[in-house]
Motif scaffolding. Structure first.
Motif, short mmCIF file in Angstrom:
data_model
loop_
_atom_site.label_atom_id
_atom_site.label_comp_id
_atom_site.label_asym_id
_atom_site.label_seq_id
_atom_site.Cartn_x
_atom_site.Cartn_y
_atom_site.Cartn_z
N ILE A 187 4.87 -52.23 14.20
CA ILE A 187 4.60 -52.82 15.51
C ILE A 187 5.92 -53.21 16.15
CG2 ILE A 187 3.43 -54.67 16.78
CD1 ILE A 187 2.36 -54.15 13.24
N GLY A 188 6.16 -52.77 17.37
CA GLY A 188 7.39 -53.11 18.07
C GLY A 188 7.28 -52.86 19.55
N TYR A 207 8.23 -47.21 18.14
CA TYR A 207 7.07 -46.33 18.12
C TYR A 207 7.42 -44.94 17.59
CZ TYR A 207 2.83 -43.90 19.43
OH TYR A 207 1.69 -43.13 19.38
N LYS A 208 8.39 -44.29 18.23
CA LYS A 208 8.75 -42.94 17.81
C LYS A 208 9.40 -42.94 16.43
CE LYS A 208 10.39 -39.84 20.53
NZ LYS A 208 11.28 -39.13 21.48
N GLY A 209 10.22 -43.94 16.13
CA GLY A 209 10.89 -44.00 14.84
C GLY A 209 9.91 -44.05 13.69
N SER A 261 1.73 -46.44 14.25
CA SER A 261 2.60 -47.28 15.05
C SER A 261 1.85 -47.81 16.27
CB SER A 261 3.84 -46.50 15.50
OG SER A 261 4.82 -47.37 16.01
N PHE A 262 2.21 -49.04 16.65
CA PHE A 262 1.65 -49.66 17.84
C PHE A 262 2.80 -50.16 18.71
CE2 PHE A 262 -1.61 -50.15 14.58
CZ PHE A 262 -2.71 -49.60 15.24
N LEU A 263 2.65 -49.95 20.01
CA LEU A 263 3.70 -50.31 20.95
C LEU A 263 3.26 -51.51 21.78
CD1 LEU A 263 6.48 -49.45 22.15
CD2 LEU A 263 5.20 -48.12 23.84
N VAL A 264 4.03 -52.61 21.69
CA VAL A 264 3.76 -53.81 22.47
C VAL A 264 4.39 -53.63 23.85
CG1 VAL A 264 4.01 -56.32 22.59
CG2 VAL A 264 3.80 -55.19 20.35
N VAL A 265 3.58 -53.62 24.88
CA VAL A 265 4.09 -53.29 26.22
C VAL A 265 4.00 -54.45 27.21
CG1 VAL A 265 3.56 -50.85 25.96
CG2 VAL A 265 1.86 -52.37 26.98
N GLY A 266 3.24 -55.50 26.89
CA GLY A 266 3.07 -56.58 27.84
C GLY A 266 2.08 -56.21 28.92
N HIS A 322 -2.94 -46.89 20.87
CA HIS A 322 -1.72 -47.35 20.20
C HIS A 322 -0.94 -48.36 21.05
CE1 HIS A 322 -1.50 -43.27 17.85
NE2 HIS A 322 -2.57 -43.99 17.55
N ILE A 323 -1.46 -48.68 22.22
CA ILE A 323 -0.76 -49.57 23.15
C ILE A 323 -1.34 -50.97 23.05
CG2 ILE A 323 -0.37 -50.07 25.59
CD1 ILE A 323 -0.16 -47.05 26.05
#
Length: 251
Positions: free
Chosen positions: A190-191, A198-200, A208-213, A229-230
């Motif tokens: 998570i990042g 995410y890509k890494g 992977s999960f992407l924290v976007v706000g 994933h968002i």
């Protein structure tokens, strides 16, 4: 139809995912400079810090470890260049400011735990999920996490300084998986960075999960990251994990 294996390990980015600065970096630098008798405008330092930081990161990545730097030396150079670009030519006047800033960034007072972070970490532990940190940070991160009451949630803290590799280098993720003794298929990262987090993580086979706000999505993220994933906030993580574990393999 076969379903996915349950997630066993969560790895976390820290800055701008779990923690943020209590004040903008320009204000922190300006306040510390003022305490040492030097007046520089905070907005100017905000801009010159970004210039100095990215230039230093390009020239001497991962705190200059391969060039023989210590993290204190690396950050001192960033601070000296930040003030130089802001018009301060007396480098000796900036040295004590750099020393103070290096100490202050260990202090819990410099940081704030982001909304939902403690509750989410606690709920993940209640579910029996193992948790760890994978962060492009230096050794001070351990003290920061202890001071903010977060260290207890993690089995281990793996920094880029300790591992020798920065995200998105696959070796830092592989190192974390080895430390946890789990396969990528049962781990999720998570990042907040599409490129580094995410890509890494996806590149080594992790979920992977992407924290976007809450704001508008970057077009690249919108086109490249599946909606499931968002994470608009950390509170969305547990429902996202439920969806992940309930989805058929191959989706």
């Amino acid at each position: 139809m076969a379903h996915r294996l349950p997630i066993q390990l969560l790895t976390w980015d820290v800055k701008d995912t779990l923690l943020g600065l209590d004040h903008p970096v320009g204000e922190i630098y300006a306040s510390t400079a003022r305490a040492h008798g030097l007046e520089v405008e905070a907005p100017v330092l905000e801009q010159t810090f970004r210039q100095a930081f990215w230039a230093q990161s390009r020239s001497f990545p991962n705190y200059g470890l391969s060039h023989g730097f210590t993290t204190r030396q690396w950050w001192q150079d960033v601070v000296l260049q930040t003030f130089h670009l802001a018009g301060v030519r007396d480098a000796q006047a900036v040295v004590p400011i750099a020393d103070q800033l290096y100490k202050d960034f260990i202090s819990p007072c410099t940081w704030q735990v982001l909304e939902g972070a403690k509750d989410t970490l606690r709920e993940c532990r209640k579910r029996g999920l193992r948790q760890a940190v994978v962060s492009n940070f230096d050794h001070r991160l351990e003290d920061v996490l202890v001071g903010l009451g977060l260290r207890e949630h993690f089995d281990f803290v793996l920094t880029s300084e300790a591992s020798g590799w920065c995200k998105p280098d696959p070796r830092i993720f592989h190192k974390a998986l080895r430390l946890a003794n789990v396969e990528p298929a049962v781990a999720a990262h998570i990042g907040d960075s599409y490129h580094h987090d995410y890509k890494g993580a996806r590149a080594v086979g992790m979920h992977s999960f992407l924290v976007v706000g809450p704001g508008p999505l970057d077009p690249v993220v919108k086109d490249s990251v599946p909606q499931e994933h968002i994470l608009p906030s950390l509170r969305h993580l547990l429902p996202a994990l439920d969806c992940l574990e309930g989805s058929p393999t191959g989706l």
